[in-house]
Design a protein around this motif. Structure first.
Motif, PDB file in Angstrom:
ATOM      1  N   GLY A  11     -64.892 -31.860 -66.676  1.00  0.00           N
ATOM      2  CA  GLY A  11     -64.539 -31.659 -68.085  1.00  0.00           C
ATOM      3  C   GLY A  11     -64.213 -32.969 -68.775  1.00  0.00           C
ATOM      4  N   LEU A  12     -63.489 -33.861 -68.074  1.00  0.00           N
ATOM      5  CA  LEU A  12     -63.170 -35.183 -68.634  1.00  0.00           C
ATOM      6  C   LEU A  12     -64.451 -35.952 -68.947  1.00  0.00           C
ATOM      7  CD1 LEU A  12     -60.290 -36.591 -66.356  1.00  0.00           C
ATOM      8  CD2 LEU A  12     -60.088 -35.486 -68.568  1.00  0.00           C
ATOM      9  N   GLU A  13     -65.375 -35.924 -68.005  1.00  0.00           N
ATOM     10  CA  GLU A  13     -66.628 -36.658 -68.191  1.00  0.00           C
ATOM     11  C   GLU A  13     -67.422 -36.109 -69.370  1.00  0.00           C
ATOM     12  OE1 GLU A  13     -68.488 -36.516 -64.313  1.00  0.00           O
ATOM     13  OE2 GLU A  13     -66.819 -37.659 -63.422  1.00  0.00           O
ATOM     14  N   LEU A  14     -67.488 -34.796 -69.494  1.00  0.00           N
ATOM     15  CA  LEU A  14     -68.202 -34.185 -70.615  1.00  0.00           C
ATOM     16  C   LEU A  14     -67.517 -34.508 -71.940  1.00  0.00           C
ATOM     17  CD1 LEU A  14     -68.983 -30.738 -68.981  1.00  0.00           C
ATOM     18  CD2 LEU A  14     -70.681 -32.432 -69.703  1.00  0.00           C
ATOM     19  N   PHE A  15     -66.199 -34.407 -71.961  1.00  0.00           N
ATOM     20  CA  PHE A  15     -65.413 -34.707 -73.170  1.00  0.00           C
ATOM     21  C   PHE A  15     -65.696 -36.146 -73.607  1.00  0.00           C
ATOM     22  CE2 PHE A  15     -61.744 -35.845 -75.674  1.00  0.00           C
ATOM     23  CZ  PHE A  15     -61.261 -34.670 -76.237  1.00  0.00           C
ATOM     24  N   ASN A  16     -65.603 -37.072 -72.667  1.00  0.00           N
ATOM     25  CA  ASN A  16     -65.759 -38.491 -72.992  1.00  0.00           C
ATOM     26  C   ASN A  16     -67.199 -38.857 -73.340  1.00  0.00           C
ATOM     27  OD1 ASN A  16     -63.037 -38.893 -72.713  1.00  0.00           O
ATOM     28  ND2 ASN A  16     -63.175 -39.600 -70.613  1.00  0.00           N
ATOM     29  N   ALA A  17     -68.148 -38.004 -72.967  1.00  0.00           N
ATOM     30  CA  ALA A  17     -69.546 -38.220 -73.331  1.00  0.00           C
ATOM     31  C   ALA A  17     -69.878 -37.573 -74.680  1.00  0.00           C
ATOM     32  CB  ALA A  17     -70.462 -37.671 -72.245  1.00  0.00           C
ATOM     33  N   GLY A  18     -68.880 -36.929 -75.300  1.00  0.00           N
ATOM     34  CA  GLY A  18     -69.116 -36.264 -76.577  1.00  0.00           C
ATOM     35  C   GLY A  18     -69.853 -34.947 -76.439  1.00  0.00           C
ATOM     36  N   GLU A  19     -69.845 -34.400 -75.235  1.00  0.00           N
ATOM     37  CA  GLU A  19     -70.460 -33.084 -74.988  1.00  0.00           C
ATOM     38  C   GLU A  19     -69.375 -32.031 -75.224  1.00  0.00           C
ATOM     39  OE1 GLU A  19     -73.623 -32.477 -74.328  1.00  0.00           O
ATOM     40  OE2 GLU A  19     -74.218 -34.586 -74.206  1.00  0.00           O
ATOM     41  N   TRP A  20     -69.046 -31.849 -76.492  1.00  0.00           N
ATOM     42  CA  TRP A  20     -67.866 -31.063 -76.862  1.00  0.00           C
ATOM     43  C   TRP A  20     -67.969 -29.613 -76.427  1.00  0.00           C
ATOM     44  CZ3 TRP A  20     -64.815 -34.791 -77.480  1.00  0.00           C
ATOM     45  CH2 TRP A  20     -65.194 -35.947 -78.181  1.00  0.00           C
ATOM     46  N   TYR A  21     -69.128 -28.999 -76.601  1.00  0.00           N
ATOM     47  CA  TYR A  21     -69.249 -27.581 -76.265  1.00  0.00           C
ATOM     48  C   TYR A  21     -69.114 -27.361 -74.755  1.00  0.00           C
ATOM     49  CZ  TYR A  21     -70.631 -22.728 -76.537  1.00  0.00           C
ATOM     50  OH  TYR A  21     -70.629 -21.357 -76.459  1.00  0.00           O
ATOM     51  N   ALA A  22     -69.808 -28.186 -73.977  1.00  0.00           N
ATOM     52  CA  ALA A  22     -69.746 -28.053 -72.519  1.00  0.00           C
ATOM     53  C   ALA A  22     -68.340 -28.361 -72.005  1.00  0.00           C
ATOM     54  CB  ALA A  22     -70.777 -28.977 -71.864  1.00  0.00           C
ATOM     55  N   ALA A  23     -67.685 -29.372 -72.588  1.00  0.00           N
ATOM     56  CA  ALA A  23     -66.315 -29.703 -72.192  1.00  0.00           C
ATOM     57  C   ALA A  23     -65.391 -28.527 -72.506  1.00  0.00           C
ATOM     58  CB  ALA A  23     -65.837 -30.960 -72.915  1.00  0.00           C
ATOM     59  N   HIS A  24     -65.574 -27.945 -73.677  1.00  0.00           N
ATOM     60  CA  HIS A  24     -64.776 -26.788 -74.076  1.00  0.00           C
ATOM     61  C   HIS A  24     -64.930 -25.662 -73.061  1.00  0.00           C
ATOM     62  CE1 HIS A  24     -65.141 -22.716 -75.822  1.00  0.00           C
ATOM     63  NE2 HIS A  24     -63.948 -22.985 -76.313  1.00  0.00           N
ATOM     64  N   ASP A  25     -66.171 -25.378 -72.646  1.00  0.00           N
ATOM     65  CA  ASP A  25     -66.412 -24.293 -71.692  1.00  0.00           C
ATOM     66  C   ASP A  25     -65.666 -24.519 -70.375  1.00  0.00           C
ATOM     67  OD1 ASP A  25     -67.953 -22.768 -73.364  1.00  0.00           O
ATOM     68  OD2 ASP A  25     -69.867 -23.280 -72.424  1.00  0.00           O
ATOM     69  N   LEU A  26     -65.755 -25.748 -69.851  1.00  0.00           N
ATOM     70  CA  LEU A  26     -65.087 -26.034 -68.578  1.00  0.00           C
ATOM     71  C   LEU A  26     -63.573 -25.955 -68.702  1.00  0.00           C
ATOM     72  CD1 LEU A  26     -66.918 -28.907 -66.709  1.00  0.00           C
ATOM     73  CD2 LEU A  26     -66.440 -26.619 -65.926  1.00  0.00           C
ATOM     74  N   PHE A  27     -63.029 -26.585 -69.747  1.00  0.00           N
ATOM     75  CA  PHE A  27     -61.576 -26.556 -69.919  1.00  0.00           C
ATOM     76  C   PHE A  27     -61.085 -25.142 -70.202  1.00  0.00           C
ATOM     77  CE2 PHE A  27     -61.845 -31.240 -70.818  1.00  0.00           C
ATOM     78  CZ  PHE A  27     -61.098 -31.624 -69.727  1.00  0.00           C
ATOM     79  N   GLU A  28     -61.921 -24.335 -70.850  1.00  0.00           N
ATOM     80  CA  GLU A  28     -61.515 -22.950 -71.110  1.00  0.00           C
ATOM     81  C   GLU A  28     -61.424 -22.158 -69.802  1.00  0.00           C
ATOM     82  OE1 GLU A  28     -62.283 -19.930 -74.651  1.00  0.00           O
ATOM     83  OE2 GLU A  28     -64.092 -20.273 -73.456  1.00  0.00           O
ATOM     84  N   GLU A  29     -62.370 -22.379 -68.884  1.00  0.00           N
ATOM     85  CA  GLU A  29     -62.296 -21.725 -67.576  1.00  0.00           C
ATOM     86  C   GLU A  29     -60.969 -22.058 -66.894  1.00  0.00           C
ATOM     87  OE1 GLU A  29     -65.481 -22.576 -64.842  1.00  0.00           O
ATOM     88  OE2 GLU A  29     -67.017 -22.114 -66.333  1.00  0.00           O
ATOM     89  N   LEU A  30     -60.638 -23.343 -66.881  1.00  0.00           N
ATOM     90  CA  LEU A  30     -59.381 -23.779 -66.262  1.00  0.00           C
ATOM     91  C   LEU A  30     -58.178 -23.188 -66.990  1.00  0.00           C
ATOM     92  CD1 LEU A  30     -60.210 -27.525 -65.599  1.00  0.00           C
ATOM     93  CD2 LEU A  30     -59.770 -25.785 -63.867  1.00  0.00           C
ATOM     94  N   TRP A  31     -58.249 -23.169 -68.309  1.00  0.00           N
ATOM     95  CA  TRP A  31     -57.158 -22.658 -69.130  1.00  0.00           C
ATOM     96  C   TRP A  31     -56.849 -21.200 -68.763  1.00  0.00           C
ATOM     97  CZ3 TRP A  31     -57.486 -19.006 -73.302  1.00  0.00           C
ATOM     98  CH2 TRP A  31     -56.319 -18.907 -74.073  1.00  0.00           C
ATOM     99  N   HIS A  32     -57.894 -20.402 -68.556  1.00  0.00           N
ATOM    100  CA  HIS A  32     -57.696 -18.991 -68.199  1.00  0.00           C
ATOM    101  C   HIS A  32     -57.012 -18.829 -66.846  1.00  0.00           C
ATOM    102  CE1 HIS A  32     -59.567 -16.910 -71.504  1.00  0.00           C
ATOM    103  NE2 HIS A  32     -60.630 -17.680 -71.437  1.00  0.00           N
ATOM    104  N   GLU A  33     -57.160 -19.829 -65.978  1.00  0.00           N
ATOM    105  CA  GLU A  33     -56.623 -19.742 -64.613  1.00  0.00           C
ATOM    106  C   GLU A  33     -55.290 -20.480 -64.447  1.00  0.00           C
ATOM    107  OE1 GLU A  33     -59.733 -21.420 -62.219  1.00  0.00           O
ATOM    108  OE2 GLU A  33     -61.234 -20.051 -63.033  1.00  0.00           O
ATOM    109  N   THR A  34     -54.764 -21.043 -65.524  1.00  0.00           N
ATOM    110  CA  THR A  34     -53.588 -21.908 -65.445  1.00  0.00           C
ATOM    111  C   THR A  34     -52.418 -21.282 -66.192  1.00  0.00           C
ATOM    112  OG1 THR A  34     -55.061 -23.820 -65.365  1.00  0.00           O
ATOM    113  CG2 THR A  34     -52.768 -24.268 -65.924  1.00  0.00           C
ATOM    114  N   ALA A  35     -51.215 -21.484 -65.651  1.00  0.00           N
ATOM    115  CA  ALA A  35     -49.993 -20.984 -66.298  1.00  0.00           C
ATOM    116  C   ALA A  35     -49.336 -22.108 -67.105  1.00  0.00           C
ATOM    117  CB  ALA A  35     -49.027 -20.478 -65.231  1.00  0.00           C
ATOM    118  N   ASP A  36     -48.446 -21.720 -68.008  1.00  0.00           N
ATOM    119  CA  ASP A  36     -47.662 -22.716 -68.748  1.00  0.00           C
ATOM    120  C   ASP A  36     -46.766 -23.469 -67.781  1.00  0.00           C
ATOM    121  OD1 ASP A  36     -48.510 -22.565 -71.390  1.00  0.00           O
ATOM    122  OD2 ASP A  36     -47.232 -20.844 -71.834  1.00  0.00           O
TER     123      ASP A  36
END
Length: 118
Positions: A11-36
């Motif tokens: 996700g970091l690599e995609l974000f830093n490459a400006g691949e915003w949609y793909a980065a969003h998808d990966l971070f969203e997967e993690l977000w669903h599996e992560t607690a506060d």
């Protein structure tokens, strides 16, 4: 600890490459599996990616809203940095938000990146 998941680095690599949609998808997967409170950090990063996607698509209002929400989450006391320089990310998001609010060109500002803390 989402940062130990291989998807986090991807996700970091995609974000830093400006691949915003793909980065969003990966971070969203993690977000669903992560607690506060780590979930809040991921949501802020996600919101920056989506704000950038809105800018690419010409949706200045959507970008303004999401940059503002991201900053609110990422600057909240107690938000874990996940090993990242969130202050630098927030500075870039803040510059872009202010440019949007002043009817300026956010593309003239620093592009948000996710850097590891040193």
């Amino acid at each position: 600890m989402p940062q130990v998941d291989p998807r986090f680095q991807q996700g970091l690599e995609l974000f830093n490459a400006g691949e915003w949609y793909a980065a969003h998808d990966l971070f969203e997967e993690l977000w669903h599996e992560t607690a506060d409170p780590e979930r809040r950090s991921l949501q802020g990063i996600l919101q920056v990616a989506v704000a950038q996607l809105h800018l690419q698509r010409g949706n200045r209002r959507g970008a303004t809203i999401l940059f503002g929400e991201a900053l609110g989450r990422l600057k909240r006391p107690g938000t874990p940095d996940l090993g990242l320089d969130l202050a630098s990310l927030c500075r870039a998001a803040q510059q872009r938000l202010e440019a949007l609010q002043q009817d300026g060109d956010p593309e003239s500002c620093t592009v948000p990146v996710l850097q590891c803390r040193h």
